[in-house]
Design an enzyme around this catalytic site. Sequence first.
Site, short mmCIF file in Angstrom:
data_model
loop_
_atom_site.label_atom_id
_atom_site.label_comp_id
_atom_site.label_asym_id
_atom_site.label_seq_id
_atom_site.Cartn_x
_atom_site.Cartn_y
_atom_site.Cartn_z
N ASP A 208 -4.65 -14.93 3.69
CA ASP A 208 -4.86 -13.64 3.05
C ASP A 208 -5.18 -13.76 1.55
O ASP A 208 -4.33 -13.44 0.73
CB ASP A 208 -3.60 -12.78 3.24
CG ASP A 208 -3.82 -11.33 2.87
OD1 ASP A 208 -4.97 -10.97 2.58
OD2 ASP A 208 -2.84 -10.58 2.87
N GLU B 65 -5.39 -9.06 -5.95
CA GLU B 65 -4.06 -8.78 -5.42
C GLU B 65 -3.11 -9.96 -5.57
O GLU B 65 -1.93 -9.78 -5.87
CB GLU B 65 -4.21 -8.41 -3.93
CG GLU B 65 -2.90 -8.26 -3.20
CD GLU B 65 -3.08 -7.89 -1.73
OE1 GLU B 65 -4.23 -7.70 -1.29
OE2 GLU B 65 -2.06 -7.78 -1.03
N GLU C 176 -1.62 -5.19 11.22
CA GLU C 176 -0.64 -4.62 10.30
C GLU C 176 -0.38 -3.14 10.60
O GLU C 176 -0.43 -2.28 9.73
CB GLU C 176 -1.11 -4.80 8.85
CG GLU C 176 -1.29 -6.27 8.49
CD GLU C 176 -1.59 -6.53 7.02
OE1 GLU C 176 -2.22 -5.69 6.38
OE2 GLU C 176 -1.15 -7.59 6.53
O1 GCW Z 1 -4.16 -8.54 1.66
C1 GCW Z 1 -3.57 -7.69 2.58
C2 GCW Z 1 -3.11 -6.54 1.75
C3 GCW Z 1 -3.09 -5.23 2.47
C4 GCW Z 1 -4.45 -5.04 3.15
C5 GCW Z 1 -4.65 -6.19 4.12
C6 GCW Z 1 -6.01 -6.15 4.80
C7 GCW Z 1 -5.66 -3.04 3.55
O2 GCW Z 1 -1.82 -6.83 1.25
O3 GCW Z 1 -2.86 -4.24 1.51
O4 GCW Z 1 -4.53 -3.81 3.77
O5 GCW Z 1 -4.62 -7.40 3.44
O6 GCW Z 1 -6.87 -6.89 4.40
O7 GCW Z 1 -6.19 -5.39 5.73
#
Ligand code: GCW
Length: 733
Positions: free
Chosen positions: A388, A416, A314
């Site tokens: 995720d 989240e 990312e």
């Molecule tokens: O779940 C996603 C989140 C990001 C996070 C990423 C990760 C820290 O939306 O905010 O970044 O995972 O785990 O690296």
Amino acid sequence: MLSGRTSVRTAILLALAALLLAVAPARAEDGYDLWLRYRPLEAPAQRVYRASAAELVAPAQRSPTLEAARAELERGLSGLLDRSVREGANVSQGGAIVFGTPTSSPAIAALNLDLSTLGNEGYLIRSVRIGGRRATIIAANADIGVLYGAFAYLRLVQTRASVADLDIASTPRVQRRILNHWDNLDGTMERGYSGHSIFDWHRYPDWVDQRITDYARANASIGINGAVVTNVAASAISLTPEFIAKAAALADRLRPYGIRLYLTARFSAPLELGAVDTADPLDPRVRAWWKAKADEIYRAIPDFGGFLVKANSEGQPGPQDYRRTHADGANMMAEALAPHGGIVMWRAFVYQAENRRDRHMQAYDEFVPLDGRFLPNVTVQVKNGAIDFQPREPFHPLFGALPKTPTMIEFQITKEYLGLATNMAFLAPMWEEALDTDTRVADNATVARVVDGSVFPYALTGMAGVANVGTDRNWSGSHFDQANWYAFGRLAWDHDLASRAIAEEWARMTFTNDPAFITPVVGMMMGSREAVVNYMTPLGLGHLMATGHHYGPGPWVSELARPEWNPVYYHRADRAGIGFDRTATGSNAVSQYAPPVAAEYRDIARTPEKVLLWFHHVPWDRRMASGRTLWDELVVKYSQGVSDVAAMRATWTGLRGRIDDARYEQVATFLAIQEREAQWWRDACLAYFQTFAQRPYPDGYAPPPHPVEYYKAIRSRFVPGDPGDTAAPFRGG
Ligand code: GCW
């Protein structure tokens, strides 16, 4: 006669006194005390427990950790027993609590206990007689074990367990039990729903708030022994001398509670901090920079835990920027930390936009070829599921696929994707589900047994949880979210604990032992995550959340730059059906699991319905186990989620008066929010999916009150984590 002025003053004083009496109940319940409330036991219980714990016999030799144990026992027992229980109380009647290690306590040494199986962190709690007098011993090989044992003893009293005939030996199942704080140095938190960061970098190193000690106590009480105090989306600034000094002050506070401090390491730090013109892990200058940096950190923090790294993920920099592998990057840091006993936790949360492979498959693709190429002090940290932290995901195929590389599991404690802090979801059942899944790479190869090193002999084992701790008075954003922090620690200590038992323990300690409260509340907690699954992503759907902040539904989102940031990428609804075909006719992600698991997920008839749409694109009219069509089943599941929340609300309403009003009211209000949001999720998702399914609603199930355009037009502004209202870069769909 009183003068006019005096009488006015007297009247004011009297009025003030009356006010104070009226507004000062025994003690305000704002959640700050977490599960360590230590309120006085009911009178009959007092008598029973007082008989066992009248006096503390502390070790002769002192240390900060033993002192923490003594202070906690004194605080806890004095509170619970409603009388002073202290060292040398010299009470001739009633039992004593004798605690320490054989080295620190002659009384413990004299008992000649066999502590050989306890390791460094385990403890023994045993009822004995010493010189004719009743005693309970809390013994361990090391001071930290004594502290863990002290908390365990207090937990017995707090939950009204018998302390009459104890013989408990307990040791943790994994070595590293770590909170990952996604906290930025400016006090903001990525995905934090409980206020700001508790780490106050501006005031460090001079001033470290009492809250840090309370944080450490809470962690120690559940066996957490590490904290990564900076965000995985890291800033190089945390590695500057100024911030290392600040981190050292923080580490000093955590140390007595057995908590080692870890930092995230930004891969490009040597470049960004201006030392070298590259961050290439094979460049000798870069390697020298990391070595020197590690030496510098250990001079300030001798028990520094190591680095957690998010690289080439990312938008974060990483070794692939230099055509090197994850192993090259991890090993460079590992080599720098190894002389000091530090470790590298290298995250496997990687996926590339340019890569057309199913996102589910990309981490496995990258890491399996590297198995065996990591130095011994590296562990790969893998999220529980392949995508995720969704409300439900099948387990990550990397578990069991890295026989030569220690594999840690990463859970997300902060919610989240489960409605943030205003939705109740007790996550232990979700984690238990992941931990108990059999990877089938060997006999009895559950994810838990892979992680704890039973399946492959990993020298390094651990569990990480993305923390939900912040500056909110109640720490976690809601009272019930404290249970997730608690449950993470308890499961990291012992993954065999049942989530129901954890829920019960927590509720008893946090609220009351009243069975008329405990039974319904534990039931409510146990069903709460499944309710969220149903009103958000039933039957194996995932990632339908609105863009950026992930608050509320957005299944229609399709226009984001990267395909795998769009919900349509995941659900693939069309006129024929819904779901992601991950069998051989689709992405074939199932092939990454061990053959028996792959065979099950490949076969639509054998795939458990709860993950059906994760692996298959299923026709709307397919018959489900219930006899209903898929479309009807989807409607029923979404509706079930809403009615489950309504039932949770009704349960809670029935408990008014059984606990303090302050906490009761907040929970009641949050449940009302949750019910409204559950309805929103159901209506929005069904309105949208119905545009593909084009089938009527089953009898008794109301269609959404609005057309899908209405839901699409809803914009949630200033939601926590909204990239639109922070300087944080946009990091994903
Ligand atoms: O779940 C996603 C989140 C990001 C996070 C990423 C990760 C820290 O939306 O905010 O970044 O995972 O785990 O690296």
